[in-house]
Design a protein around this motif. Sequence first.
Motif, PDB file in Angstrom:
ATOM      1  N   ARG A  31     -63.818 -58.684 -28.573  1.00 32.55           N
ATOM      2  CA  ARG A  31     -63.618 -57.728 -29.662  1.00 32.55           C
ATOM      3  C   ARG A  31     -63.344 -56.335 -29.108  1.00 32.55           C
ATOM      4  O   ARG A  31     -62.542 -55.576 -29.665  1.00 32.55           O
ATOM      5  CB  ARG A  31     -64.853 -57.704 -30.571  1.00 32.55           C
ATOM      6  N   ALA A  72     -59.875 -56.314 -27.813  1.00 40.52           N
ATOM      7  CA  ALA A  72     -58.951 -56.271 -28.957  1.00 40.52           C
ATOM      8  C   ALA A  72     -58.883 -54.860 -29.543  1.00 40.52           C
ATOM      9  O   ALA A  72     -57.809 -54.399 -29.960  1.00 40.52           O
ATOM     10  CB  ALA A  72     -59.391 -57.266 -30.022  1.00 40.52           C
ATOM     11  N   PHE A  73     -60.033 -54.167 -29.553  1.00 41.91           N
ATOM     12  CA  PHE A  73     -60.029 -52.797 -30.069  1.00 41.91           C
ATOM     13  C   PHE A  73     -59.198 -51.892 -29.176  1.00 41.91           C
ATOM     14  O   PHE A  73     -58.359 -51.112 -29.659  1.00 41.91           O
ATOM     15  CB  PHE A  73     -61.454 -52.265 -30.165  1.00 41.91           C
ATOM     16  N   TYR A  74     -59.406 -51.993 -27.867  1.00 41.78           N
ATOM     17  CA  TYR A  74     -58.608 -51.173 -26.946  1.00 41.78           C
ATOM     18  C   TYR A  74     -57.125 -51.531 -27.069  1.00 41.78           C
ATOM     19  O   TYR A  74     -56.257 -50.652 -27.028  1.00 41.78           O
ATOM     20  CB  TYR A  74     -59.083 -51.360 -25.508  1.00 41.78           C
ATOM     21  N   SER A  98     -55.602 -52.610 -29.686  1.00 42.20           N
ATOM     22  CA  SER A  98     -55.076 -52.116 -30.960  1.00 42.20           C
ATOM     23  C   SER A  98     -54.639 -50.657 -30.860  1.00 42.20           C
ATOM     24  O   SER A  98     -53.840 -50.192 -31.671  1.00 42.20           O
ATOM     25  CB  SER A  98     -56.131 -52.262 -32.066  1.00 42.20           C
ATOM     26  N   ARG A  99     -55.168 -49.949 -29.881  1.00 41.80           N
ATOM     27  CA  ARG A  99     -54.776 -48.558 -29.667  1.00 41.80           C
ATOM     28  C   ARG A  99     -53.927 -48.420 -28.403  1.00 41.80           C
ATOM     29  O   ARG A  99     -53.867 -47.355 -27.780  1.00 41.80           O
ATOM     30  CB  ARG A  99     -55.989 -47.639 -29.608  1.00 41.80           C
ATOM     31  N   SER A 100     -53.271 -49.555 -28.035  1.00 46.02           N
ATOM     32  CA  SER A 100     -52.380 -49.601 -26.863  1.00 46.02           C
ATOM     33  C   SER A 100     -53.095 -49.131 -25.598  1.00 46.02           C
ATOM     34  O   SER A 100     -52.500 -48.490 -24.737  1.00 46.02           O
ATOM     35  CB  SER A 100     -51.127 -48.745 -27.115  1.00 46.02           C
ATOM     36  N   GLU A 120     -65.410 -47.552 -31.726  1.00 43.79           N
ATOM     37  CA  GLU A 120     -64.338 -47.016 -32.569  1.00 43.79           C
ATOM     38  C   GLU A 120     -64.779 -45.735 -33.266  1.00 43.79           C
ATOM     39  O   GLU A 120     -64.031 -44.759 -33.359  1.00 43.79           O
ATOM     40  CB  GLU A 120     -63.915 -48.057 -33.605  1.00 43.79           C
TER      41      GLU A 120
END
Length: 447
Positions: free
Chosen positions: A58, A61-63, A65-67, A165
Motif C-alpha cells: 500500500r 502504491a501510494f508513492y 500514485s504520486r510518481s 499521505e
Amino acid sequence: MWGGLSSTRAVFLVALSIALTVPAHATNNEIVGAALKQLAQEKPISTGSSFADANRDRIRAFYASRSFKPIWSRDNGPKGKARALLRELQTSTAHALSPALYGTAEIEKLMASTQPDDLARLDFLLSGALVDYAHDLLNGRATTAAALDTNKVVPILLDPAKLIEEAAESGDVRQVIGNIVGKDRRYLRLVSKMVEFIRMQASGFWPTGDIAKSTKDMRRALALTGDMALERATSDAPMDGPLREALKLYQARNGLSADGAVGPATARALTKPLAERIKKLKVNVERRRWQNKPSEGAMVYFNIIDQSLKLVKDDRTVGSLDLVEDAALFRELPTFYGTITAVSRPQDGTQSALSLQFSADAAQLPQNSGFRISGDAAGALNGLATILSPQDLATLRGLKPGGKATLSKPVPLFVTYLTAWATRDGTLQLREDLYDRDSVVATKLGF
C-alpha cells in the motif's frame, strides 16, 4: 552605465539575465524521485518500521500514485517538514519515549546528505518513523514487542499509507502528530507534570539530603511539589503550622493519612529520590496511552489502585461506588476494555449490596469475575441510576436477594492501574504500587 535605458527597464534586464543563468530544475525533485522508484522496485521497501513494512504494498502504491515524488526531500536536500519531524522525534522524551526508537541516528546522518540514494532512503525512514511514533503515541509501547501480561487493551491499528499521505499533504507535521495525541486532557496533564519533574531534576534544586529529617529540605521539597508557598521554602525553622499544613496537602496527594505528622509512611514518601518519582510518572504516562478510545456516553471506570468504581458520563465522573476489597481479583486483573453485563443481589447482603458481573473484549479474566459493591442495595442502585437505562434500572429495583439480571444495555467498562495522575486543577496524585506492577513496566520499557 545603461545608456539611455530607464531605471525600471534596467532592473528588469538584470533580473532576466539572472533568471536565465539558474537551472530550471533547481527546486524540483525528479532525481530523488527516480532514486525512490529504483529503491522501491529493486527490493522490498524497508522503512525501519515493522508496522509500515507490513503494509509495504500500500505504501509503494501510494508513492507510485504520486510518481514517486518524495515527501520529505527535494533534489537539493531535505525539506523543512523533514527537519520538523526529526525535531519531534528528538523531543519524544517529552512523551516518555526515546528518539532511539525511531532511528534518529541514521536519519540525522542522512539529513546532511544531498546524494539522491541517501535522500530516497531518508524518505522511507522518515515515513516509517512517523508511523511508529504515531502508533506509540496512540497505543503505548506495551501493545507490541514489549507487551505485558498486565495490559490486554487491543491496539488501534493505524493505516500507514493514509498517515503518510496526511503528512505529505500537510504543511504542519506537528499538527499531524498533535491529532494523534488528540484532546485527552488526562494524558496531557500527566505529561506536563512529568516534564516539570524532569526540569526540576535538571535544575539541581531538589534537596539531596534526608528530606524527612530536615525541616529546611522538607520545606524546599514541598515548595517544589507545589504544596508550600515559595516564600516559605528558605526557612530552617522547626516544625510549625505552615509546614504541617503543607505536609497535609502532600499526604493527601499521596493517599496518606493527612495528619501533618512525619510518620513512617510519610517519611518513605518524602525520601523517595526524584529519579524514582520521574520513573513512576513515565510508567503512568505509558499507561495513559493504553486508554486508546474516547470516553463517550455512560461507562464504568475502575482504577484498581483506588478500589472504587467511578461512574462516568460523557467523560465526567457523575458518581462512585465503593467496593468490598478483593485482593485476589484485583491482583489478577489486567488493563482492559470490557462491559458490565449483569447485576446480582447476594442472598446475604451483609458483605456486599450488589455484584456487577463483567466481561472483557479481548482478555481472559478470572472465573466469576464481578465487582462486589459495599453498602446497601438502595444506595448502590441510586448511584447506578446515573449510567443505567431506565428499563434496566427498573428491573434491578425489583431484584430479590439471590436474584440476578442480565442488562439489556450493557455498560462499557475500562479497567486500569494508575499509581500517578493529574486532576483537572493540575494537582498531581501519587499512590503506592500495591501489586508491584510499576517496576515491571519500567524494566520492560527501559525507564
